[in-house]
Design an enzyme around this catalytic site. Structure first.
Site, PDB file in Angstrom:
ATOM      1  N   ARG A 123       0.679  -1.110   0.168  1.00 39.92           N
ATOM      2  CA  ARG A 123       0.075   0.140  -0.124  1.00 39.92           C
ATOM      3  C   ARG A 123       0.684   1.258   0.052  1.00 39.92           C
ATOM      4  NH1 ARG A 123      -3.119  -3.001   3.946  1.00 39.92           N
ATOM      5  NH2 ARG A 123      -4.871  -4.051   2.929  1.00 39.92           N
ATOM      6  N   LYS A 145       2.657  11.297 -11.734  1.00 39.16           N
ATOM      7  CA  LYS A 145       1.732  10.259 -12.311  1.00 39.16           C
ATOM      8  C   LYS A 145       2.408   8.992 -12.712  1.00 39.16           C
ATOM      9  CE  LYS A 145      -1.152  13.357 -15.202  1.00 39.16           C
ATOM     10  NZ  LYS A 145      -1.657  13.699 -16.350  1.00 39.16           N
ATOM     11  N   GLU A 187       8.752  17.209 -25.385  1.00 33.05           N
ATOM     12  CA  GLU A 187       7.984  17.790 -24.274  1.00 33.05           C
ATOM     13  C   GLU A 187       8.794  19.147 -23.576  1.00 33.05           C
ATOM     14  OE1 GLU A 187       5.423  16.227 -22.961  1.00 33.05           O
ATOM     15  OE2 GLU A 187       5.625  14.074 -23.049  1.00 33.05           O
ATOM     16  N   LYS A 229       6.709  22.645 -14.881  1.00 35.98           N
ATOM     17  CA  LYS A 229       6.103  21.552 -14.313  1.00 35.98           C
ATOM     18  C   LYS A 229       5.670  21.451 -12.844  1.00 35.98           C
ATOM     19  CE  LYS A 229       4.720  16.847 -14.998  1.00 35.98           C
ATOM     20  NZ  LYS A 229       4.888  15.548 -15.473  1.00 35.98           N
ATOM     21  N   GLU A 239      -5.043  16.521 -11.259  1.00 40.90           N
ATOM     22  CA  GLU A 239      -5.639  16.888 -12.569  1.00 40.90           C
ATOM     23  C   GLU A 239      -6.952  16.985 -12.553  1.00 40.90           C
ATOM     24  OE1 GLU A 239      -3.597  15.205 -16.207  1.00 40.90           O
ATOM     25  OE2 GLU A 239      -5.350  15.277 -17.068  1.00 40.90           O
ATOM     26  N   ARG A 243      -3.936  21.188 -14.515  1.00 46.99           N
ATOM     27  CA  ARG A 243      -2.709  20.000 -15.127  1.00 46.99           C
ATOM     28  C   ARG A 243      -3.007  19.403 -16.214  1.00 46.99           C
ATOM     29  NH1 ARG A 243       0.363  15.489 -11.522  1.00 46.99           N
ATOM     30  NH2 ARG A 243       1.661  14.780 -13.066  1.00 46.99           N
ATOM     31  N   ASN A 247      -0.936  17.949 -21.147  1.00 49.27           N
ATOM     32  CA  ASN A 247      -1.425  16.937 -22.127  1.00 49.27           C
ATOM     33  C   ASN A 247      -1.468  17.527 -23.390  1.00 49.27           C
ATOM     34  OD1 ASN A 247      -1.233  14.659 -20.487  1.00 49.27           O
ATOM     35  ND2 ASN A 247      -3.088  15.485 -19.367  1.00 49.27           N
ATOM     36  N   HIS A 250      -1.196  15.348 -26.376  1.00 51.20           N
ATOM     37  CA  HIS A 250      -1.109  14.023 -26.133  1.00 51.20           C
ATOM     38  C   HIS A 250      -2.431  13.360 -26.316  1.00 51.20           C
ATOM     39  CE1 HIS A 250       2.169  15.326 -23.916  1.00 51.20           C
ATOM     40  NE2 HIS A 250       2.394  14.119 -23.146  1.00 51.20           N
ATOM     41  N   HIS A 254      -1.362  10.093 -27.894  1.00 46.83           N
ATOM     42  CA  HIS A 254      -1.852   8.807 -27.515  1.00 46.83           C
ATOM     43  C   HIS A 254      -2.468   7.723 -28.522  1.00 46.83           C
ATOM     44  CE1 HIS A 254      -1.245  10.149 -22.757  1.00 46.83           C
ATOM     45  NE2 HIS A 254      -0.137   9.847 -23.363  1.00 46.83           N
ATOM     46  N   HIS A 267       7.248   7.897 -27.617  1.00 48.24           N
ATOM     47  CA  HIS A 267       6.091   8.766 -26.910  1.00 48.24           C
ATOM     48  C   HIS A 267       6.436  10.352 -27.382  1.00 48.24           C
ATOM     49  CE1 HIS A 267       3.210  10.372 -23.789  1.00 48.24           C
ATOM     50  NE2 HIS A 267       4.440  11.143 -23.674  1.00 48.24           N
TER      51      HIS A 267
HETATM   52  P1  NAD Z   1      12.117   5.098 -22.368  1.00 50.33           P
HETATM   53  O1  NAD Z   1      11.915   5.028 -20.892  1.00 50.33           O
HETATM   54  O2  NAD Z   1      11.639   4.026 -23.156  1.00 50.33           O
HETATM   55  O3  NAD Z   1      13.592   5.393 -22.894  1.00 50.33           O
HETATM   56  C1  NAD Z   1      14.073   5.635 -23.981  1.00 50.33           C
HETATM   57  C2  NAD Z   1      15.079   4.633 -24.357  1.00 50.33           C
HETATM   58  O4  NAD Z   1      16.518   5.247 -23.739  1.00 50.33           O
HETATM   59  C3  NAD Z   1      15.145   3.303 -23.831  1.00 50.33           C
HETATM   60  O5  NAD Z   1      15.452   2.299 -24.613  1.00 50.33           O
HETATM   61  C4  NAD Z   1      16.233   3.463 -22.727  1.00 50.33           C
HETATM   62  O6  NAD Z   1      16.830   2.002 -22.326  1.00 50.33           O
HETATM   63  C5  NAD Z   1      17.049   4.336 -23.205  1.00 50.33           C
HETATM   64  N1  NAD Z   1      17.839   5.151 -22.257  1.00 50.33           N
HETATM   65  C6  NAD Z   1      17.336   5.548 -21.034  1.00 50.33           C
HETATM   66  N2  NAD Z   1      18.340   6.535 -20.507  1.00 50.33           N
HETATM   67  C7  NAD Z   1      19.460   6.241 -21.420  1.00 50.33           C
HETATM   68  C8  NAD Z   1      20.686   6.904 -21.502  1.00 50.33           C
HETATM   69  N3  NAD Z   1      21.084   7.807 -20.501  1.00 50.33           N
HETATM   70  N4  NAD Z   1      21.763   6.409 -22.265  1.00 50.33           N
HETATM   71  C9  NAD Z   1      21.185   5.828 -23.151  1.00 50.33           C
HETATM   72  N5  NAD Z   1      20.164   5.124 -23.484  1.00 50.33           N
HETATM   73  C10 NAD Z   1      19.161   5.331 -22.478  1.00 50.33           C
HETATM   74  O7  NAD Z   1      11.383   6.297 -22.986  1.00 50.33           O
HETATM   75  P2  NAD Z   1      11.066   7.861 -22.360  1.00 50.33           P
HETATM   76  O8  NAD Z   1      11.066   8.886 -23.492  1.00 50.33           O
HETATM   77  O9  NAD Z   1      12.041   8.304 -21.370  1.00 50.33           O
HETATM   78  O10 NAD Z   1       9.891   7.793 -21.734  1.00 50.33           O
HETATM   79  C11 NAD Z   1       8.505   7.541 -22.273  1.00 50.33           C
HETATM   80  C12 NAD Z   1       7.583   7.150 -21.304  1.00 50.33           C
HETATM   81  O11 NAD Z   1       7.247   8.182 -20.326  1.00 50.33           O
HETATM   82  C13 NAD Z   1       6.030   6.891 -21.763  1.00 50.33           C
HETATM   83  O12 NAD Z   1       5.678   5.531 -21.278  1.00 50.33           O
HETATM   84  C14 NAD Z   1       5.244   8.017 -21.330  1.00 50.33           C
HETATM   85  O13 NAD Z   1       3.986   7.610 -21.312  1.00 50.33           O
HETATM   86  C15 NAD Z   1       5.823   8.422 -20.067  1.00 50.33           C
HETATM   87  N6  NAD Z   1       5.533   9.541 -19.586  1.00 50.33           N
HETATM   88  C16 NAD Z   1       5.091   9.795 -18.312  1.00 50.33           C
HETATM   89  C17 NAD Z   1       4.846  11.277 -17.908  1.00 50.33           C
HETATM   90  C18 NAD Z   1       4.204  11.328 -16.449  1.00 50.33           C
HETATM   91  O14 NAD Z   1       4.102  12.328 -15.950  1.00 50.33           O
HETATM   92  N7  NAD Z   1       4.486  10.290 -15.596  1.00 50.33           N
HETATM   93  C19 NAD Z   1       5.177  12.322 -18.642  1.00 50.33           C
HETATM   94  C20 NAD Z   1       5.666  11.953 -19.933  1.00 50.33           C
HETATM   95  C21 NAD Z   1       5.660  10.893 -20.273  1.00 50.33           C
HETATM   96  N1  GLY Z   2       2.694  14.515 -18.371  1.00 48.58           N
HETATM   97  C1  GLY Z   2       1.554  14.990 -18.020  1.00 48.58           C
HETATM   98  C2  GLY Z   2       1.290  15.320 -16.622  1.00 48.58           C
HETATM   99  O1  GLY Z   2       2.239  14.900 -15.748  1.00 48.58           O
HETATM  100  O2  GLY Z   2       0.203  15.588 -16.113  1.00 48.58           O
END
Ligand code: NAD
Ligand code: GLY
Length: 365
Positions: A123, A145, A187, A229, A239, A243, A247, A250, A254, A267
């Site tokens: 939890r 998130k 972003e 942010k 949100e 907030r 998006n 997005h 998405h 993404h």
């Molecule tokens: P990812 O986590 O898939 O990383 C991208 C690639 O880069 C992967 O293959 C990883 O292994 C590699 N990598 C990571 N760091 C590295 C480094 N320093 N050197 C070499 N390779 C490296 O993709 P991302 O773009 O970081 O994240 C996308 C995800 O984030 C999506 O699932 C999206 O939905 C999510 N997201 C969440 C929020 C939130 O608020 N929680 C906001 C935006 C995006």
């Molecule tokens: N990336 C959208 C949010 O954090 O609300």
């Protein structure tokens, strides 16, 4: 060093700092003051762990009696239940208790999954975000998130759960593949249209520096993005209103990710194209001028991101977007921009949305 900047995040559920700097991972001081526990668990993937895992684990060993690791398969298509289960298998299998601290070392996929595991294991246990992609440093590691994907929709299963700290070591960007750097820039660009016209001007002026990984330019981009942010999330943690502007792009983005299959477009690529579509929709609704959409398209394209939507029947786009979390009673909601720095959420007629997508798909590059 070197913490170059600290950005505070103050939400109703937790206050924490984002530390931004260089040589942070390996410094014992970086990890001082976190919740005490017998056991720390680093969650990462093989590609990132081979680069940065040992440095982080050695530094954590100064503070925790036991440091173990769980490595997830790499990629958006593994942001799912089976991969999440491997985290719980490790936590239970190694006797982790309610005080165990999780460290998410990686991009947004690792961060979102570690956060969700932390939110639900016994939890709720503490976790720290250690983002290593530009995208994660400017966006996903901040704000709490957490989620996994469902075949029918992106980030559909998750929780709001804030980290104890976010540690942004800018040195990790040196090894990031160029395509991933561009995805992160989507972003960064986003924050201009939704919140800060001056930042959009700065991005346009410094895009080549960012693409060349100029240290000062990256540090400024990460810091300003985190400040924006933090402000938005501080005002609306869960949100219920404002907030949603985070998006921008997005709703379309998405749909691209889910429609093409997770991982086909990154993404950030889907968001880049989605922002161009959202700007064109803003213009089609008479809310913004066409010059703004053209300007945004230019900067997104200069970042190396796709601006033409993928071929998908309009009915499929609409079906996917109706599943978006912002949709209300089946009515799709879009983040629209009136002028740089001013965004809001509004519904738009399906027929108009379809025309905007079709026109963008038909445009010659
Ligand atoms: P990812 O986590 O898939 O990383 C991208 C690639 O880069 C992967 O293959 C990883 O292994 C590699 N990598 C990571 N760091 C590295 C480094 N320093 N050197 C070499 N390779 C490296 O993709 P991302 O773009 O970081 O994240 C996308 C995800 O984030 C999506 O699932 C999206 O939905 C999510 N997201 C969440 C929020 C939130 O608020 N929680 C906001 C935006 C995006
Ligand atoms: N990336 C959208 C949010 O954090 O609300």
């Amino acid at each position: 060093m070197p913490v170059a900047a600290t950005v505070a995040v103050a939400t109703p559920s937790r206050r924490y700092d984002i530390l931004i700097g260089t040589r942070l991972l390996a410094a014992a001081d970086t990890w001082r003051g976190l919740p005490r526990a017998a056991h720390a668990v680093v969650v990462s993937n093989p590609a990132v762990h081979v680069l940065y895992g040992s440095a982080l684990e050695a530094a954590l060993a100064n503070h925790y009696g036991q440091v173990s690791r769980v490595l997830l398969p790499d990629g958006e298509r593994y942001k799912d239940w089976p991969a999440l289960q491997t985290i719980f298998d490790h936590l239970l299998g190694t006797g982790c208790d309610r005080k165990t601290v999780l460290f998410a070392l990686g991009g947004g996929v690792v961060g979102d999954m570690t956060g969700f595991a932390a939110a639900t294991y016994m939890r709720g246990v503490p976790y720290v975000q250690v983002p290593t992609t530009l995208l994660a440093q400017v966006d996903s590691s901040v704000g709490g998130k957490t989620a996994i994907n469902h075949a029918l929709g992106k980030n559909m299963i998750g929780a709001f759960y804030q980290p104890e700290r976010v540690v942004v070591d800018l040195d990790t960007l040196a090894t990031l593949p160029r395509r991933e750097l561009a995805a992160g820039l989507a972003e960064v660009i986003k924050y201009g249209p939704i919140a800060d016209a001056g930042f959009l001007d700065w991005i346009e002026a410094h895009l080549e520096h960012l693409l060349a990984r100029d240290a000062a330019a990256l540090a400024h981009a990460v810091r300003r993005s985190c400040e924006i942010k933090a402000e938005v999330v501080g005002a609306d943690e869960r949100e219920s209103g404002q907030r949603a502007i985070l998006n921008f792009g997005h709703t379309f983005g998405h749909a691209i990710e889910a429609g093409l299959g997770y991982g086909a477009w990154l993404h950030g690529e889907a968001v880049g194209c989605g922002m161009v579509l959202a700007a064109r929709l803003s213009a089609a609704l008479g809310l913004a001028d066409a010059a703004f959409a053209a300007r945004l398209e230019r900067v997104v394209a200069r970042a190396g991101l796709p601006v033409r939507p993928p071929a998908m029947p309009v009915a499929r786009w609409l079906e996917l977007m109706r599943l978006d979390k912002k949709a209300e009673a089946g009515e799709i909601q879009f983040v629209l921009v009136e002028r740089p720095g001013e965004a809001f959420v509004r519904a738009a007629p399906d027929a108009l949305v379809g025309r905007v997508i079709a026109a963008a798909a038909a445009r010659t590059p």
